[in-house]
Design a protein around this motif. Structure first.
Motif, PDB file in Angstrom:
ATOM      1  N   SER A 196      36.198  49.617  14.025  1.00 34.61           N
ATOM      2  CA  SER A 196      34.889  49.059  13.706  1.00 34.61           C
ATOM      3  C   SER A 196      34.789  47.580  14.056  1.00 34.61           C
ATOM      4  CB  SER A 196      34.598  49.234  12.216  1.00 34.61           C
ATOM      5  OG  SER A 196      35.474  48.419  11.439  1.00 34.61           O
ATOM      6  N   GLY A 197      35.940  46.950  14.303  1.00 33.01           N
ATOM      7  CA  GLY A 197      35.958  45.513  14.556  1.00 33.01           C
ATOM      8  C   GLY A 197      36.102  44.676  13.302  1.00 33.01           C
ATOM      9  N   ALA A 198      36.169  45.315  12.127  1.00 33.11           N
ATOM     10  CA  ALA A 198      36.225  44.560  10.876  1.00 33.11           C
ATOM     11  C   ALA A 198      37.444  43.645  10.821  1.00 33.11           C
ATOM     12  CB  ALA A 198      36.227  45.512   9.679  1.00 33.11           C
ATOM     13  N   LEU A 199      38.614  44.156  11.205  1.00 36.04           N
ATOM     14  CA  LEU A 199      39.824  43.337  11.136  1.00 36.04           C
ATOM     15  C   LEU A 199      39.742  42.179  12.132  1.00 36.04           C
ATOM     16  CD1 LEU A 199      42.488  43.212   9.601  1.00 36.04           C
ATOM     17  CD2 LEU A 199      43.540  44.500  11.464  1.00 36.04           C
ATOM     18  N   HIS A 200      39.184  42.439  13.290  1.00 35.48           N
ATOM     19  CA  HIS A 200      38.978  41.378  14.284  1.00 35.48           C
ATOM     20  C   HIS A 200      38.060  40.298  13.734  1.00 35.48           C
ATOM     21  CE1 HIS A 200      38.140  39.367  18.073  1.00 35.48           C
ATOM     22  NE2 HIS A 200      36.852  39.641  17.932  1.00 35.48           N
ATOM     23  N   HIS A 201      37.004  40.708  13.050  1.00 37.03           N
ATOM     24  CA  HIS A 201      36.075  39.729  12.482  1.00 37.03           C
ATOM     25  C   HIS A 201      36.728  38.924  11.356  1.00 37.03           C
ATOM     26  CE1 HIS A 201      32.805  40.913  14.967  1.00 37.03           C
ATOM     27  NE2 HIS A 201      32.670  42.114  14.437  1.00 37.03           N
ATOM     28  N   ASP A 222      30.164  42.893   8.554  1.00 41.04           N
ATOM     29  CA  ASP A 222      30.960  43.379   9.678  1.00 41.04           C
ATOM     30  C   ASP A 222      32.442  43.053   9.530  1.00 41.04           C
ATOM     31  OD1 ASP A 222      30.697  40.648   9.986  1.00 41.04           O
ATOM     32  OD2 ASP A 222      30.046  40.720  12.077  1.00 41.04           O
ATOM     33  N   ALA A 223      32.841  42.542   8.370  1.00 41.09           N
ATOM     34  CA  ALA A 223      34.239  42.177   8.144  1.00 41.09           C
ATOM     35  C   ALA A 223      34.814  42.868   6.918  1.00 41.09           C
ATOM     36  CB  ALA A 223      34.380  40.658   8.017  1.00 41.09           C
ATOM     37  N   ILE A 224      34.208  43.994   6.524  1.00 37.12           N
ATOM     38  CA  ILE A 224      34.772  44.867   5.499  1.00 37.12           C
ATOM     39  C   ILE A 224      34.763  46.289   6.052  1.00 37.12           C
ATOM     40  CG2 ILE A 224      34.029  43.392   3.601  1.00 37.12           C
ATOM     41  CD1 ILE A 224      31.883  45.478   2.950  1.00 37.12           C
TER      42      ILE A 224
END
Length: 217
Positions: free
Chosen positions: A44-49, A173-175
């Motif tokens: 989802s990109g959460a960890l990247h964010h 976008d970060a959870i």
């Protein structure tokens, strides 16, 4: 979504702390105890964010606090009063103190000035830990909440922060949680009533427009 002016006021580096919740190798890493959650957090990109936010916080002089869930090898002090705890105790990967499972996962960079708080019990990174006292000593008024999971620890952190008098800011976008579609529904139907909901790009834009602040040691 709040206006830029409202968000910028809430995100003053002098009174803001960025909290990462359970962004540890044994939870969101390649060898996770919860592979479905780890996959969603990464795809989802959460960890990247979260990593982008941590880097941005370091540049802006915003305090970063990493909340880690772990247990002693002998299990002393661990919670056993919920199905989740009993299931976790049977997983092939254990979040044991001193192991790689409880190290902050890549690509998040931990700086010397970051604080790491480890809990041996419960569901919340705030309740029953040192986090509240540390936040007050840091002069925190706004707590940015990131990490996992949207199912359990994130809502716990948000409600505890609000009950303790902080303004909770959730980075949508970060959870991450499981299934993936649960997270936006939970934000829309639950967290939006008690927290400011924003995005990584909006937060970073606010910080970039401010001069860097160096926190006292």
């Amino acid at each position: 979504m709040p206006s830029y002016e409202q968000l910028a006021e809430q995100l003053d580096p002098a009174t803001t702390v960025l909290l990462t919740v359970e962004c540890q190798q044994g939870v969101v890493g390649r060898d996770s105890a919860l592979p479905e959650l780890a996959e969603v957090a990464r795809s989802s990109g959460a960890l990247h964010h979260v990593a982008r936010l941590v880097d941005g916080a370091h540049e802006a002089g915003v305090q970063v606090l990493h909340a880690v869930a772990e247990r002693r090898p002998d299990g002393r002090g661990a919670s056993h009063n919920a199905r989740l705890f009993r299931a976790a105790a049977r997983l092939p990967v254990q979040q044991l103190t001193g192991t790689t499972a409880v190290r902050i996962a890549e690509p998040i960079e931990v700086a010397d000035e970051d604080l790491v708080v480890r809990r041996l019990h419960g569901l919340s990174p705030l309740a029953g830990t040192d986090v509240d006292a540390l936040l007050r000593n840091l002069g925190c008024r706004s707590l940015l909440v990131t990490g996992v999971s949207a199912n359990v620890a994130i809502p716990n952190a948000v409600f505890d922060a609000v009950n303790l008098g902080y303004t909770a800011v959730v980075l949508s976008d970060a959870i991450a949680g499981v299934p993936a579609e649960y997270t936006p529904a939970m934000i829309r139907n639950t967290l939006a009533f008690v927290a400011t909901i924003t995005t990584t790009d909006e937060v970073l834009a606010c910080w970039k427009r401010r001069p860097r602040r160096v926190r006292p040691a």
